[in-house]
Every structure is written in C-alpha cells, then in structure tokens.
Design an enzyme around this catalytic site. Sequence first.
Site, PDB file in Angstrom:
ATOM      1  N   ASP A 196      -5.143 151.892  24.033  1.00 51.54           N
ATOM      2  CA  ASP A 196      -4.408 151.648  22.791  1.00 51.54           C
ATOM      3  C   ASP A 196      -3.328 150.620  23.111  1.00 51.54           C
ATOM      4  O   ASP A 196      -2.321 150.938  23.747  1.00 51.54           O
ATOM      5  CB  ASP A 196      -3.810 152.961  22.288  1.00 51.54           C
ATOM      6  N   GLN A 199       1.278 148.837  21.074  1.00 47.02           N
ATOM      7  CA  GLN A 199       2.664 148.559  21.453  1.00 47.02           C
ATOM      8  C   GLN A 199       2.774 147.590  22.629  1.00 47.02           C
ATOM      9  O   GLN A 199       3.878 147.159  22.955  1.00 47.02           O
ATOM     10  CB  GLN A 199       3.386 149.868  21.798  1.00 47.02           C
TER      11      GLN A 199
END
Length: 407
Positions: A196, A199
């Site tokens: 992921d 960020q």
Amino acid sequence: MDGRQIQKDFPILDQQVHEEDLVYLDSAATSQKPRSVIEAMDRYYQEINANVHRGVHTLGESATQAYEEARRKVASFIGAASEKEIIFTRGTTTGLNHLARGLEAHLSPGDEILISVMEHHSNLVPWQQLCQRTGARLVYVYLKEGRLDLDDLRAKLSPATKIVSLAHVSNVLGVINPIQEIARWVHEVGAYLVVDGAQSLPHLPVQVQEMDVDFLVFSGHKMLGPTGIGVLYGKETLLQELEPVEFGGEMIDFVFEQESTWTDLPWKLEAGTPPIVEAIGLEAAIDYLEDLGMARLAAHDQELVTYLWQELQKVDGLEIYGPPSAEGRSGLVSFNLTGLHPHDVATALDYEGIAVRAGHHCAQPLLAYLGVPAMLRASLYVYNTKEDCDRLIQALETTKEFFNGTF
C-alpha cells in the site's frame, strides 16, 4: 525547498479560515492541487474531450494519446519495466479490492495472509473478506517501540503464507517500513508481496523493480493529483494471471453470444470508460513532483517532521504516538492532548485557521491496540513550512488555555 514560494502554486492556500491565514496540515487525507494540475485538466475538457480507444476521429485519437502518455509517465515515475504493468483504478482502495478478488484462485483453506496491525481499513477489510470466502487465515504482525516488529514478521512467515500486504508508510504512525528487505523474506517463502503506497508515493522516491514488490497500489489525490484516479502496479507475469473482476467495454477482445475473450494488458483490467482527465491530472502532478525532485522532497519532509516532532515534545500534556524519535518517520505526527477529546481540539484549531485530522483514521484495530479511541494527526507536504508548524504549536497552547486544562 522553499515552502513559502511553493505555496504560490496552490490557489486554495491563498485564503483565510475564520479570519486566520489557512495552514493546511491534512495532506495525508488529501493533498492540495497546484495550478498546473488544474490547468492540465481544464485544457483536456476545453480542447480534446473525447472517449479513448474507440473513435478514429481527431479528438478521440488525441484523447487516447494523452491518456496512454499518462500511463507511460506513471511507469517511468515508479520504475516499472513496462507501461503494461500500470493499471488505472479509482484509487488505492479499488486496487486492493481488485487484488483481493484477483488472487482468490491462489488461496485454499489453511493458507495464510499476513498483514500488520497498523494497516488502513482499505488494506485490511478486503483481506478479511477474502479469508472468509476461501477459508484462509488472516495473521497479524504487531509493533515494537512504535514500529513494525520485524522479528514478529519473520517468525510468522511460513510455507502457509501466500500473500503479505503491508503499508509502505503508516497513515497513523508515519513510520516507513523497510519494504525492500521485507520483499526478500516474503519471496523466500514463495508468497506475493502487496504494498500500500498511498502514503509513500507522495513523499519518497519509489522504484518498484529495485524494491522487488509484486504489486503496489496508490492514489493520485494524495500526491497533488485529482481524486478518482489510482494505480495498481503489478509485475507483468503476475498481472497476466489475474482474472478481471469487472467486465464490459474496453476490456474485451471478442464477445460472442455465450462467451467472451479478454484483450491484452493493461486494458484487460480496465473495464468501462477509464478516468481519462484524472489520468492527465495525475501526469501533471508527477511532472510537478519531478520538477521539485523526489529526493529533495523527501529531505524537506524529514526536516519538517523532525522540527514538528521536537516542538510537539515541548507541549505539556501532549502524547505522541509511534516511534520515540522522528527518524525513519514520514511527514506526519499523530498525538493527543491529555483530558481533551481530539474532535474538540481539531474544532478549536480550525478556529485558528489550522486544518488537522481527528478520529480513528480508518485504522480502528491499530487504535484499539494502542488503547485510544481517537487521535489528532498533523500531516505535512511540499507547501508546508516551519512557520506552519509554529502556528500549530501556538494554536495548541491557545486551545489548552481555552479549555482551562490542567496538565
């Protein structure tokens, strides 16, 4: 990097909130957009608006060329081997859901999916659902001194592990996980590594081949681009094995009355009219980031978060979550003021012109693990400065006085 000069490129930042100059410290939720991104999207609508991959007329061909050029830009930005490895999605959540469906055939009862307790719900709930459908088991890695416990991770990797899915950077703790090292361990047991990058892509140089990740997902809106656009990167051989999870236009080769065949990558995994203008906006955002230089941006990020972390330490009654230093932390800090609900603090800060996030940050298992129901988060980006950090500190002191807290 001159944050004050950069702010001039962002029209939304030139305003006041409650008669105070706006300080935007919620970029981990969504970043603001530079003028160049807004103008690139406007140009598309004003000059070449048409659907892609269909019409042979001039506008259709121009739109297709612009859309595919955006794909090539993304591939170059993350160091992919080919633009075929870039699948446009609606965002990180969509990409993770595609993987949780597309990898289902690789799982059997008793297999394991490994994630961490710090994951965003988008990198947790799809795997929960996949385990419920297949009889696989969801295994959690926990923390040590506010960081991912690498010993725990290595101990839990086994031949039963089929998928490991981890955040590159935590959206709550800001910690940067050593993905390249983890990839080596994951591949030693024959599992797939899903990352992921929501960020990390906005803040760090990310090169997927160097890191040797199998899949990477991220969103455009957290990296100066528009909402409604994300990227699913996968190694070409692995994407070839994925079955589509959406069907219809764009992704077909031939359709017969009783069966259909699929076209080639990347379009096989992009059903329907794609996010055309959003892809063009993402390309413009990448251009802006590359002009700044991702290495310079990462250094600016580290300087600011170190400064903010040190200044927050001086506020009496304030608790910071995560590792006990700013080292190895991306541009955000989560914290609470003793005795005050974070929503009350966030509302008070808003009256001072300071925009921060308050809540569980879509990470309820992490907050339960930490023993707190909610927290505040200040997240920094290219347009922030030390003066912005000072404004936050002063506003926190003002908030304490307003609520007459005793710390």
